[in-house]
Design a protein around this motif. Structure first.
Motif, PDB file in Angstrom:
ATOM      1  N   LYS A 176      31.369  46.618  54.666  1.00 12.28           N
ATOM      2  CA  LYS A 176      31.829  45.308  54.197  1.00 12.28           C
ATOM      3  C   LYS A 176      33.085  45.445  53.334  1.00 12.28           C
ATOM      4  O   LYS A 176      34.105  44.788  53.580  1.00 12.28           O
ATOM      5  CB  LYS A 176      30.731  44.613  53.369  1.00 12.28           C
ATOM      6  N   THR A 177      32.995  46.303  52.319  1.00 15.66           N
ATOM      7  CA  THR A 177      34.135  46.467  51.429  1.00 15.66           C
ATOM      8  C   THR A 177      35.347  47.017  52.175  1.00 15.66           C
ATOM      9  O   THR A 177      36.477  46.580  51.952  1.00 15.66           O
ATOM     10  CB  THR A 177      33.749  47.396  50.264  1.00 15.66           C
ATOM     11  N   THR A 178      35.101  47.937  53.089  1.00 17.50           N
ATOM     12  CA  THR A 178      36.207  48.495  53.869  1.00 17.50           C
ATOM     13  C   THR A 178      36.924  47.390  54.640  1.00 17.50           C
ATOM     14  O   THR A 178      38.159  47.323  54.647  1.00 17.50           O
ATOM     15  CB  THR A 178      35.657  49.559  54.843  1.00 17.50           C
ATOM     16  N   PRO A 186      36.954  41.772  43.570  1.00 21.00           N
ATOM     17  CA  PRO A 186      36.369  43.049  43.978  1.00 21.00           C
ATOM     18  C   PRO A 186      34.896  43.130  43.632  1.00 21.00           C
ATOM     19  O   PRO A 186      34.404  42.350  42.808  1.00 21.00           O
ATOM     20  CB  PRO A 186      37.159  44.092  43.196  1.00 21.00           C
ATOM     21  N   GLU A 187      34.205  44.096  44.246  1.00 20.73           N
ATOM     22  CA  GLU A 187      32.755  44.161  44.014  1.00 20.73           C
ATOM     23  C   GLU A 187      32.425  44.599  42.590  1.00 20.73           C
ATOM     24  O   GLU A 187      31.498  44.114  41.992  1.00 20.73           O
ATOM     25  CB  GLU A 187      32.058  45.024  45.068  1.00 20.73           C
ATOM     26  N   LYS A 188      33.215  45.544  42.063  1.00 28.46           N
ATOM     27  CA  LYS A 188      33.002  45.891  40.660  1.00 28.46           C
ATOM     28  C   LYS A 188      34.203  45.369  39.907  1.00 28.46           C
ATOM     29  O   LYS A 188      35.165  46.090  39.686  1.00 28.46           O
ATOM     30  CB  LYS A 188      32.878  47.405  40.487  1.00 28.46           C
ATOM     31  N   LEU A 239      35.559  37.211  48.477  1.00 27.66           N
ATOM     32  CA  LEU A 239      34.699  37.582  47.354  1.00 27.66           C
ATOM     33  C   LEU A 239      33.756  38.680  47.807  1.00 27.66           C
ATOM     34  O   LEU A 239      32.925  38.469  48.691  1.00 27.66           O
ATOM     35  CB  LEU A 239      33.904  36.358  46.884  1.00 27.66           C
ATOM     36  N   ASP A 240      33.902  39.859  47.186  1.00 32.36           N
ATOM     37  CA  ASP A 240      33.043  40.981  47.563  1.00 32.36           C
ATOM     38  C   ASP A 240      31.820  40.984  46.657  1.00 32.36           C
ATOM     39  O   ASP A 240      31.926  41.239  45.467  1.00 32.36           O
ATOM     40  CB  ASP A 240      33.822  42.301  47.439  1.00 32.36           C
ATOM     41  N   GLU A 241      30.681  40.680  47.204  1.00 29.14           N
ATOM     42  CA  GLU A 241      29.410  40.618  46.476  1.00 29.14           C
ATOM     43  C   GLU A 241      29.515  39.779  45.202  1.00 29.14           C
ATOM     44  O   GLU A 241      29.306  40.291  44.102  1.00 29.14           O
ATOM     45  CB  GLU A 241      28.940  42.027  46.106  1.00 29.14           C
ATOM     46  N   PRO A 242      29.836  38.486  45.340  1.00 35.48           N
ATOM     47  CA  PRO A 242      30.022  37.663  44.136  1.00 35.48           C
ATOM     48  C   PRO A 242      28.734  37.451  43.357  1.00 35.48           C
ATOM     49  O   PRO A 242      28.792  37.113  42.181  1.00 35.48           O
ATOM     50  CB  PRO A 242      30.545  36.335  44.699  1.00 35.48           C
TER      51      PRO A 242
HETATM   52 MG   LIG Z   1      30.823  47.083  49.218  1.00 42.49          MG
END
Ligand SMILES: [Mg+2]
Ligand SMILES: Nc1ncnc2c1ncn2[C@@H]1O[C@H](COP(=O)(O)OP(=O)(O)OP(=O)(O)O)[C@@H](O)[C@H]1O
Lengths: 309, 302
Positions: free
Chosen positions: B41-43, B81-83, B157-160
């Motif tokens: 997903k993030t990629t 970003p996720e973090k 939105l990555d893992e909001p």
């Molecule tokens: Mg990810």
């Protein structure tokens, strides 16, 4: 890039790290100049030629001259401004957020470098102004044209020298993922160039060209040349060699020994252009070192995968 | 199509993080990119933003190629970003102001946008507190405000909702829906919790090992996959009979005498007959909503 520059500059100027280090530099500068001025009062003749320049180079009592202090301690300030420039953005997780904005990646690292340089410029200029102020107060007359010109050149040189250390710090901040290791590497490099290389150069010269007190002058000269040659690898020595002719107008780039062996060399001051020429190779060397460091940081940073996980 | 990707592949140290991914997202759509950890997903998101280069494949975001024109894409796309990380010693307001400056938004307008965004995510009261004092949930909301100040056409939105309590997650998702409805924003969000995001997503795509294994409307994907029955006063004989039945997919005994049975649709009449014959009480019989895991396992087997 302007936004990055101003943010980083504000960060630097507001940081405790910067405050402590520049306070130390300011205090030492103030003290050494104060003592230098007292020296003038005891020996008014010394105040005749280039008194302001003398304030930078003469060592009052047990203290090192301001020049050697700056050569020794300035790098610590510079390298500590840079050592966490990039990796702290990774550990904080701000990289991807910032790089998702419409800016070129190189604008970021350039902005960081320029902001560091700006911070250092503020420190150096305020120290020189402080010295001016104290000198004006004690001597009662302002510096003349040639002195101002030489001080201007000195400022540029000092900034270039500190710029090298800043670039080195930034390079470490790109190479090392953790701020602790880059800080360690930065301080180790600083110690190596300011202390150990001097010892190593001495030891190597003693080994290769052993000399005793009654050795012939040629042997001593060879010994000194070898030592100087090794030291040329150090930006600290380059800086000192490049600034000495600027701040000591009669300096001709020859060691005391060489002067003793060639009696009759005049000791009257050189014009600024000639003085510049004396330190020119060192200046170019310094510039090259700075560029190499920054270019390396730049290249590694541009290729770095930005994902933190 | 605001996002179009064809045959995306990405290799990390010999491992294919993405292996031929196709993705198409329409304007004003809320698209959920789902998948277990490490599914890519993030990629995918980093490639869409031009923050990572794909090893192969074609991408278009808002009509631009993120590899060749990253700036054009970044002007139009907001990214969380996720973090998500901030400058700890700066306040929420100052953090966002840095972003508006990087986007060249004039100061007066930026101020207004920042306060508006902070108000929307409920952080207006703490706008001038350093981020160091913020909780995880507050940071996550600040990350959302960070996207809002840009007024992007597409928000990624990555893992909001990761690490957020259910109520907070619901608030964030409501806000995302509001943004689409009022500002006409397209939203791409990633998550590994289908049940959490299915409420707001128009469409979801399920990633597994760098491939899209299923895609479609939430209702289509979550069509009931069998039933769950709870029986009380169940005897060991009933249990044995159920375990022998072909239509009973799983039989568990959470408490002595109580059975929880997962069964295929066609097994319902049989189950009722068994219960009557063995004198057990049927407490519950409900359609089973598949979990994300089951969905992708189901599609993966095919
Ligand atoms: Mg990810
Ligand atoms: N820098 C890297 N080096 C090597 N492999 C990587 C790197 N980054 C990611 N990967 C691999 O790529 C794959 C996909 O990772 P990705 O981060 O896209 O997954 P994800 O779906 O976002 O997972 P999560 O839900 O954990 O965030 C994983 O198998 C991961 O191990």
């Amino acid at each position: 890039m302007r936004a990055i520059f101003w943010k980083e500059l504000a960060d630097h100027l507001g940081s405790r790290r910067f405050f402590i280090l520049s306070l130390i530099i300011l205090v030492v500068a103030g003290t050494s100049v104060y003592l230098g001025i007292q020296g003038f009062q005891e020996n008014p003749a010394a105040a005749r030629d280039f008194p302001y320049l003398r304030l930078f180079t003469t060592a009052p009592g047990a203290l090192p001259s301001f020049l050697s202090f700056l050569a020794f301690f300035g790098p610590l300030l510079a390298v500590l401004l840079g050592f966490d420039a990039v990796n702290s953005e990774f550990t904080r997780g701000t990289v991807s957020r910032v790089l998702a904005q419409p800016i070129f990646r190189d604008a970021w690292i350039n902005g960081k470098f320029l902001a560091g340089l700006g911070t250092l410029a503020i420190v150096v200029v305020s120290i020189v102004l402080l010295i001016f102020g104290l000198g004006l107060y004690a001597l009662g007359f302002p510096p003349d044209g040639p002195e101002l010109a030489r001080l201007g050149v000195f400022l540029v040189l000092a900034l270039l020298y500190l710029g090298f250390w800043l670039a080195l710090g930034i390079l470490y901040s790109v190479l090392f993922r953790s701020t602790a290791s880059s800080a360690l590497a930065a301080v180790a490099t600083w110690l190596f160039f300011t202390l150990f290389l001097y010892m190593i150069a001495g030891v190597v010269a003693d080994q290769v060209v052993p000399v005793r007190a009654d050795s012939p002058a040629e042997a001593w000269l060879k010994h000194e040349n070898l030592r100087d040659f090794i030291l040329r690898f150090s930006p600290v020595a380059l800086f000192e060699e490049a600034t000495l002719p600027i701040l000591v107008p009669s300096y001709r780039g020859l060691s005391l020994l060489a002067l003793l062996m060639q009696p009759g060399v005049p000791t009257n001051p050189l014009p600024l252009g000639q003085s510049l020429l004396v330190g020119w190779p060192q200046l170019v060397g310094l510039l090259a070192l700075t560029s190499v460091c920054f270019a390396a940081a730049y290249l590694v940073f541009m290729r770095r995968e930005i994902r933190t996980s | 199509m605001i996002v179009e990707a064809k045959g995306l592949r990405k290799q990390y140290n010999g491992v294919w993080a993405l292996d031929g991914l196709d993705l198409a997202i329409e304007e004003r759509e809320i698209y959920g990119l789902l998948g277990p950890n490490g599914s890519g997903k993030t990629t995918t998101i980093l490639i869409l933003l031009g923050l990572t280069e794909p090893s192969a494949g074609e991408v278009r975001v808002c009509g631009h190629d993120p590899v060749r024109e990253p700036l054009a894409v970044k002007r139009l796309v907001g990214y969380m970003p996720e973090k998500v990380g901030f400058y700890e010693e700066l306040s929420a307001f100052e953090n966002l102001r840095f972003i508006t400056r990087l986007n060249g938004i004039p100061e007066g307008e930026a101020r207004q946008r920042i306060l508006e965004a902070l108000e929307q995510v409920g952080l207006k009261d703490v706008a001038h507190r350093p981020v160091a004092t913020f909780s995880h949930g507050m940071r996550q909301r600040l990350g959302l405000a960070d996207v809002l100040v840009k007024k992007p056409r597409l928000a990624i939105l990555d893992e909001p909702t990761s690490g957020i309590d259910p109520e907070g997650a619901a608030q964030i998702l409501d806000l995302i829906r509001l943004l689409r409805d009022e500002a006409g924003m397209t939203v791409l969000l990633s998550s590994h919790l289908l049940h959490q995001v299915q409420r707001v997503c128009d469409r979801v795509g399920i990633l597994h090992r760098g491939r899209m294994v299923a895609e479609g409307r939430v209702a289509e994907l979550t069509a009931p996959g069998g039933f769950v029955a709870v029986l009380a006063q169940a005897s060991p004989i009933l249990r044995a009979r159920l375990e022998a039945a072909e239509w009973a997919l799983a039989v568990e005994e959470p408490r002595p005498g109580e059975l929880q049975v997962t069964l295929a649709e066609e097994g319902r009449p049989e189950l009722l007959r068994f219960a009557a014959e063995e004198g057990a009480l049927l407490l519950e019989l409900r359609p089973k909503e598949p979990t994300l895991e089951e969905i992708y396992l189901r599609y993966f087997r095919e």
